[in-house]
Each structure stands twice: as structure tokens, then as C-alpha cells.
Design an enzyme around this catalytic site. Structure first.
Site, PDB file in Angstrom:
ATOM      1  N   GLY A   1       0.811  -1.208   0.000  1.00 34.84           N
ATOM      2  CA  GLY A   1       0.000   0.000   0.000  1.00 34.84           C
ATOM      3  C   GLY A   1       0.841   1.252   0.000  1.00 34.84           C
ATOM      4  O   GLY A   1       0.535   2.224   0.695  1.00 34.84           O
ATOM      5  N   ALA A   2       1.895   1.248  -0.823  1.00 36.80           N
ATOM      6  CA  ALA A   2       2.889   2.322  -0.762  1.00 36.80           C
ATOM      7  C   ALA A   2       2.711   3.390  -1.833  1.00 36.80           C
ATOM      8  O   ALA A   2       3.578   4.239  -1.997  1.00 36.80           O
ATOM      9  CB  ALA A   2       4.298   1.737  -0.864  1.00 36.80           C
ATOM     10  N   SER A   3       1.595   3.376  -2.527  1.00 33.69           N
ATOM     11  CA  SER A   3       1.375   4.409  -3.543  1.00 33.69           C
ATOM     12  C   SER A   3       0.811   5.687  -2.945  1.00 33.69           C
ATOM     13  O   SER A   3       0.739   6.718  -3.616  1.00 33.69           O
ATOM     14  CB  SER A   3       0.424   3.888  -4.634  1.00 33.69           C
ATOM     15  OG  SER A   3      -0.881   3.658  -4.096  1.00 33.69           O
ATOM     16  N   ARG A   4       0.409   5.647  -1.673  1.00 32.77           N
ATOM     17  CA  ARG A   4      -0.190   6.826  -1.044  1.00 32.77           C
ATOM     18  C   ARG A   4      -0.088   6.714   0.472  1.00 32.77           C
ATOM     19  O   ARG A   4       0.278   5.673   1.027  1.00 32.77           O
ATOM     20  CB  ARG A   4      -1.659   6.962  -1.444  1.00 32.77           C
ATOM     21  CG  ARG A   4      -2.535   5.816  -0.951  1.00 32.77           C
ATOM     22  CD  ARG A   4      -3.992   6.030  -1.305  1.00 32.77           C
ATOM     23  NE  ARG A   4      -4.859   5.025  -0.684  1.00 32.77           N
ATOM     24  CZ  ARG A   4      -6.184   5.085  -0.658  1.00 32.77           C
ATOM     25  NH1 ARG A   4      -6.799   6.112  -1.236  1.00 32.77           N
ATOM     26  NH2 ARG A   4      -6.891   4.141  -0.081  1.00 32.77           N
TER      27      ARG A   4
ATOM     28  N   ASN B   1       1.161  -2.602   5.279  1.00 36.42           N
ATOM     29  CA  ASN B   1       0.384  -1.375   5.453  1.00 36.42           C
ATOM     30  C   ASN B   1      -0.926  -1.362   4.674  1.00 36.42           C
ATOM     31  O   ASN B   1      -1.868  -0.682   5.078  1.00 36.42           O
ATOM     32  CB  ASN B   1       1.238  -0.171   5.034  1.00 36.42           C
ATOM     33  CG  ASN B   1       0.419   1.087   4.868  1.00 36.42           C
ATOM     34  OD1 ASN B   1      -0.033   1.688   5.839  1.00 36.42           O
ATOM     35  ND2 ASN B   1       0.184   1.486   3.619  1.00 36.42           N
TER      36      ASN B   1
ATOM     37  N   SER C   1      -2.127  -1.743  -5.466  1.00 33.36           N
ATOM     38  CA  SER C   1      -3.203  -2.601  -5.961  1.00 33.36           C
ATOM     39  C   SER C   1      -3.733  -2.114  -7.295  1.00 33.36           C
ATOM     40  O   SER C   1      -3.817  -2.870  -8.256  1.00 33.36           O
ATOM     41  CB  SER C   1      -4.352  -2.656  -4.942  1.00 33.36           C
ATOM     42  OG  SER C   1      -5.433  -3.415  -5.444  1.00 33.36           O
TER      43      SER C   1
ATOM     44  N   TYR D   1     -13.617  -3.898   9.919  1.00 27.74           N
ATOM     45  CA  TYR D   1     -12.295  -3.260   9.939  1.00 27.74           C
ATOM     46  C   TYR D   1     -11.659  -3.392  11.319  1.00 27.74           C
ATOM     47  O   TYR D   1     -10.485  -3.763  11.450  1.00 27.74           O
ATOM     48  CB  TYR D   1     -12.442  -1.786   9.555  1.00 27.74           C
ATOM     49  CG  TYR D   1     -11.153  -0.999   9.589  1.00 27.74           C
ATOM     50  CD1 TYR D   1     -10.209  -1.141   8.569  1.00 27.74           C
ATOM     51  CD2 TYR D   1     -10.885  -0.102  10.625  1.00 27.74           C
ATOM     52  CE1 TYR D   1      -9.033  -0.410   8.587  1.00 27.74           C
ATOM     53  CE2 TYR D   1      -9.711   0.631  10.651  1.00 27.74           C
ATOM     54  CZ  TYR D   1      -8.788   0.478   9.629  1.00 27.74           C
ATOM     55  OH  TYR D   1      -7.619   1.196   9.654  1.00 27.74           O
TER      56      TYR D   1
END
Length: 250
Positions: free
Chosen positions: A12-15, A91, A37, A156
Site C-alpha cells: 500500500g505504498a502508492s499513497r 500497510n 493494488s 475493519y
């Protein structure tokens, strides 16, 4: 630099927190696999900035972490490119708020698969290599939703509580192989996820946090980097709460 010659996989490292963590680790010497993703362009931009600003190697890797076979292929790709994975930051996640009355089994399955099964899949895919090399540092990103009741976040919260339990349960078996595993429980952080929340709710989150503000992604990255570093050499199986005091609010 704390992570010189280390290889990190950040999901989840694009943001958001993942992006800030990728930058933090690269700034301290790590090569970084930037998982995403769907946001291919954003992940490529993160890699480009790592290369230009921090002069470190970085590659984007795409997968659905709920798909075990796809995760195995991702880990194999990173290992082929960098030779190993020393640091894992689990993450990637999705909140998916829904009221108790609206909640469906299908929504439960989706949120649990992303926030609990997914991190398990990534952890299980990297652990054998870490065990073989007798070295590994893992941080799983949980949430204060796991520790205090939060409306409309049943699946969640359950998944993030599972992350804390997963961290504790893996501590002993991994410790004998020189692998430390911890988790961090953030409070309300100013990320893209808040764009899905009403301005009134954002203001409520801000005003009811004792420090009087939302957390910043870089602040969570600092906590994660600490837990991955040898400054935390005697910490494993722990969950570090970073919520601006919000964990104290009923």
C-alpha cells in the site's frame, strides 16, 4: 544510515502512510519495493522520486494481497530483483465504513480479506527467506479501531484486532530466527482515506484528538522506521499506539 543495504517491501505504498514509509526507508539507505493494488501511476511516481531524491533503487509491484498465489509471485519478483527482503511493512488496507444494519457477509469478507488475510499472506510469503537468512524486521499496521469501539467499523476493527493478535502470535516462533515483528496502531491520520469522510466527521476527529490535530503520514513513517531499526532491538511482539491521545477518547 539505519537501513543502508537493506531491502524493504512496503504494501500500500502508492499513497498515505505507505508512501511516507517508502520515502523514509529510502532516505535512510533502503532499496524499496513499492506495492500497489490499482494506482500504477502513483506507485511509479513514488519509485521515480525515490530514485531521483534519495538515489536508491525502487520498483513498483502490483498485486491483490488477498490472492495468495499472486502474493507469492510478487515476493518472488522482489527477491529476483533485489536478492532478498529484509524489511516488511504490512500497510495495505481499506476501512469500508458501514453501519451495523447495513453490514452484509459479502462486505465482511471483503474487508477481512484485505485487512487481515492479505497481511497474513504477505507475512507468510516472506518469512521463509528471513528464517533462512536469520534476519528480518516486520511491522504490521493496525489501528486504534482494534482497541476502542468505533462506530460503523465492525469488520475493519475486527481485522485490525486480528493484526495485533497475529503480531503477538508470530513473535515467539520468529524471535529464535532473529526476526522481530511489531505493530503500530495509528489514530486519525491525514491521508487520502479521509476524502471518503464528511468534512464534519474530519473536524470531529480533529477536535476530539487531545493534541488537537490529525496525524501526518510522515509521523507514522517515523514510528514504523523506529520499530524496523536496531534502535528497537529489544522490542518484539509489541503494538505501539500513535494516536495523538485519541485512544483515550470513548
Amino acid at each position: 544510515m539505519r537501513f543502508q543495504k537493506k531491502v524493504a517491501l512496503v504494501t500500500g505504498a502508492s499513497r498515505g502512510i505507505g508512501k511516507a514509509t517508502a520515502f523514509k526507508l529510502a532516505s535512510e539507505g533502503a532499496s524499496v519495493a513499492v506495492h500497489y493494488s490499482r494506482a500504477a501511476d502513483k506507485a511509479k511516481n513514488v519509485c521515480a522520486e525515490i530514485k531521483s531524491k534519495y538515489r536508491q533503487k525502487a520498483i513498483p509491484v502490483q498485486t491483490n494481497i488477498s490472492d495468495r498465489d499472486a502474493v507469492d509471485r510478487m515476493v518472488a519478483e522482489v527477491t529476483q530483483e533485489f536478492g532478498r527482503i529484509d524489511l516488511l511493512v504490512n500497510n495495505a488496507g481499506d476501512v469500508g465504513d458501514m453501519t451495523f444494519d447495513e453490514l452484509t457477509p459479502e462486505h465482511w469478507d471483503k474487508i477481512i480479506s484485505i485487512n487481515l488475510t492479505g497481511p497474513f499472506n504477505v507475512l507468510w510469503a516472506v518469512k521463509d527467506g528471513m528464517i533462512k537468512r536469520k534476519f528480518g524486521r516486520i511491522v504490521n499496521v493496525s489501528s486504534i479501531a482494534a482497541l476502542a469501539v468505533r462506530p460503523d467499523q465492525l469488520p475493519y476493527a475486527a481485522a485490525k484486532a486480528g493484526i495485533i493478535s497475529l503480531t503477538k502470535s508470530c513473535c515467539g516462533p520468529l524471535a529464535k530466527h532473529n526476526i522481530r515483528i511489531n505493530s503500530v496502531a495509528p489514530g486519525a491520520i491525514d491521508t487520502d482515506m479521509l476524502s471518503e469522510v464528511s468534512p464534519e466527521m474530519v473536524e470531529h476527529l480533529r477536535s476530539t484528538t487531545p493534541l488537537g490535530r490529525l496525524g501526518e503520514p510522515y509521523e507514522m513513517a517515523n514510528v514504523i522506521a523506529f520499530l524496523l531499526s536496531e534502535e528497537a532491538s529489544y522490542i518484539t511482539g509489541a503494538t505501539l499506539i500513535a494516536s495523538g491521545g485519541r485512544i483515550l477518547i470513548p
